[in-house]
Design a protein around this motif. Structure first.
Motif, PDB file in Angstrom:
ATOM      1  N   PHE A  70     -32.256 -16.612 111.049  1.00 35.65           N
ATOM      2  CA  PHE A  70     -30.834 -16.257 111.123  1.00 35.65           C
ATOM      3  C   PHE A  70     -30.244 -16.710 112.460  1.00 35.65           C
ATOM      4  N   TYR A  71     -30.888 -16.342 113.562  1.00 41.26           N
ATOM      5  CA  TYR A  71     -30.345 -16.730 114.862  1.00 41.26           C
ATOM      6  C   TYR A  71     -30.474 -18.234 115.097  1.00 41.26           C
ATOM      7  N   HIS A  72     -31.521 -18.839 114.574  1.00 40.46           N
ATOM      8  CA  HIS A  72     -31.620 -20.306 114.618  1.00 40.46           C
ATOM      9  C   HIS A  72     -30.406 -20.930 113.937  1.00 40.46           C
ATOM     10  N   SER A  73     -30.034 -20.398 112.782  1.00 43.20           N
ATOM     11  CA  SER A  73     -28.902 -20.947 112.037  1.00 43.20           C
ATOM     12  C   SER A  73     -27.596 -20.799 112.801  1.00 43.20           C
ATOM     13  N   LEU A  74     -27.430 -19.687 113.500  1.00 43.34           N
ATOM     14  CA  LEU A  74     -26.209 -19.507 114.285  1.00 43.34           C
ATOM     15  C   LEU A  74     -26.159 -20.485 115.456  1.00 43.34           C
ATOM     16  N   ARG A  75     -27.299 -20.733 116.097  1.00 48.10           N
ATOM     17  CA  ARG A  75     -27.319 -21.729 117.180  1.00 48.10           C
ATOM     18  C   ARG A  75     -26.996 -23.113 116.629  1.00 48.10           C
ATOM     19  N   VAL A  76     -27.582 -23.436 115.498  1.00 50.34           N
ATOM     20  CA  VAL A  76     -27.302 -24.725 114.872  1.00 50.34           C
ATOM     21  C   VAL A  76     -25.806 -24.857 114.579  1.00 50.34           C
ATOM     22  N   GLN A  77     -25.191 -23.773 114.101  1.00 48.53           N
ATOM     23  CA  GLN A  77     -23.757 -23.814 113.809  1.00 48.53           C
ATOM     24  C   GLN A  77     -22.934 -24.172 115.034  1.00 48.53           C
ATOM     25  N   SER A 100     -20.048  -8.102 113.838  1.00 53.48           N
ATOM     26  CA  SER A 100     -19.362  -8.868 114.867  1.00 53.48           C
ATOM     27  C   SER A 100     -19.964 -10.258 114.916  1.00 53.48           C
ATOM     28  N   ALA A 101     -19.294 -11.191 114.251  1.00 50.01           N
ATOM     29  CA  ALA A 101     -19.820 -12.551 114.214  1.00 50.01           C
ATOM     30  C   ALA A 101     -19.892 -13.150 115.622  1.00 50.01           C
ATOM     31  N   ARG A 102     -18.877 -12.876 116.416  1.00 48.72           N
ATOM     32  CA  ARG A 102     -18.876 -13.434 117.769  1.00 48.72           C
ATOM     33  C   ARG A 102     -20.063 -12.914 118.576  1.00 48.72           C
ATOM     34  N   LEU A 103     -20.327 -11.626 118.498  1.00 49.67           N
ATOM     35  CA  LEU A 103     -21.457 -11.053 119.229  1.00 49.67           C
ATOM     36  C   LEU A 103     -22.775 -11.651 118.755  1.00 49.67           C
ATOM     37  N   GLU A 104     -22.916 -11.831 117.456  1.00 53.99           N
ATOM     38  CA  GLU A 104     -24.152 -12.416 116.925  1.00 53.99           C
ATOM     39  C   GLU A 104     -24.318 -13.864 117.399  1.00 53.99           C
ATOM     40  N   LEU A 105     -23.234 -14.623 117.435  1.00 57.76           N
ATOM     41  CA  LEU A 105     -23.299 -16.011 117.881  1.00 57.76           C
ATOM     42  C   LEU A 105     -23.713 -16.103 119.346  1.00 57.76           C
ATOM     43  N   VAL A 106     -23.172 -15.227 120.169  1.00 57.38           N
ATOM     44  CA  VAL A 106     -23.538 -15.217 121.591  1.00 57.38           C
ATOM     45  C   VAL A 106     -24.979 -14.749 121.759  1.00 57.38           C
ATOM     46  N   THR A 107     -25.357 -13.725 121.009  1.00 57.31           N
ATOM     47  CA  THR A 107     -26.726 -13.204 121.085  1.00 57.31           C
ATOM     48  C   THR A 107     -27.752 -14.274 120.732  1.00 57.31           C
ATOM     49  N   ALA A 108     -27.418 -15.130 119.791  1.00 62.98           N
ATOM     50  CA  ALA A 108     -28.352 -16.171 119.362  1.00 62.98           C
ATOM     51  C   ALA A 108     -28.812 -17.048 120.517  1.00 62.98           C
ATOM     52  N   PHE A 109     -27.937 -17.244 121.508  1.00 60.91           N
ATOM     53  CA  PHE A 109     -28.277 -18.087 122.656  1.00 60.91           C
ATOM     54  C   PHE A 109     -28.841 -17.283 123.833  1.00 60.91           C
ATOM     55  N   ALA A 110     -28.809 -15.961 123.730  1.00 62.17           N
ATOM     56  CA  ALA A 110     -29.271 -15.117 124.829  1.00 62.17           C
ATOM     57  C   ALA A 110     -30.718 -14.666 124.647  1.00 62.17           C
TER      58      ALA A 110
END
Length: 227
Positions: free
Chosen positions: A63-70, A4-14
């Motif tokens: 990985f989560y850093h990269s999603l936040r950067v995105q 779930s890309a959306r869940l991972e993107l939200v998790t990155a900021f949580a």
């Protein structure tokens, strides 16, 4: 795989001690819309999912850093429409997420070191920029799905030295580099705590003296944990 890309993107900021999404409804609505568009692009490209899964398997933190950067990069570049129009939208939807892909080739003792790197270790870390640029997976993504991906990715650092590209490419590279630095300063790393707002502002103003407006945007829309 990234289920779930959306869940991972939200998790990155949580996560604890990282920049977070805005608490202001208008801003958050814009951020959620960007997250949805980015997630749709990732979900529609299995090779992108595979690349991100490989990065997560190697280093969850990066990985989560990269999603936040995105997300931050995609939100930011919308504020400069001329730059945004220079790239396919799909490329802009993955460049930030893949910018650190080269770290999949960085030796674990260097990548996960809990103290500051020695000069020799720093040189090894800096290889990740070219490693990502030259990775067969990234070359395939660039050639088959996301034109311009590699040239944008490699500009998230000012090394290695290279000839200037199109002014709009260079501008997008500065924006990606600034977002990368912002998240790195605001987030806890193994070797440092998150920085306070004043220190972040001072450092990024030193590095990017002509981009105070970008800095204001990031601080307002993606505040750090100590802001």
């Amino acid at each position: 795989m990234i289920y779930s890309a959306r869940l991972e993107l939200v998790t990155a900021f949580a996560l604890d001690d990282v920049p977070h999404l805005s608490v202001y409804p208008t801003i958050r609505t814009e951020q959620d819309a960007v997250i949805l568009r980015v997630a749709q692009t990732i979900d529609n490209h299995p090779k992108t999912q595979e690349a991100l899964a490989k990065l997560k398997d190697k280093t969850v933190g990066h990985f989560y850093h990269s999603l936040r950067v995105q997300v931050m990069f995609r939100c930011l570049i919308q504020k400069e429409p001329t730059v945004q129009r220079h790239f396919p939208s799909q490329t802009l939807n993955v460049a930030g997420a893949l910018h650190d892909y080269g770290k999949t080739e960085t030796p674990d003792p260097v990548l996960e070191k809990s103290r500051r790197h020695t000069p020799a270790e720093r040189a090894i870390m800096q290889n990740h920029n070219e490693d990502g640029y030259n990775a067969p997976e990234i070359i395939t993504l660039d050639q088959e799905f996301f034109p311009g991906l590699r040239e944008l990715m490699i500009r998230h650092h000012d090394y290695p030295t290279r000839d200037p590209g199109h002014p709009l490419l260079e501008r997008a590279g500065i924006m990606l580099r600034m977002v990368d630095q912002y998240d790195g300063l605001c987030s806890r790393r193994d070797y440092k705590p998150p920085w306070e707002e004043r220190a972040v502002r001072t450092e990024l103003t030193r590095q990017f003296p002509e981009d105070r407006g970008v800095l204001e945007y990031l601080c307002m829309h993606f505040p750090g944990p100590l802001f």
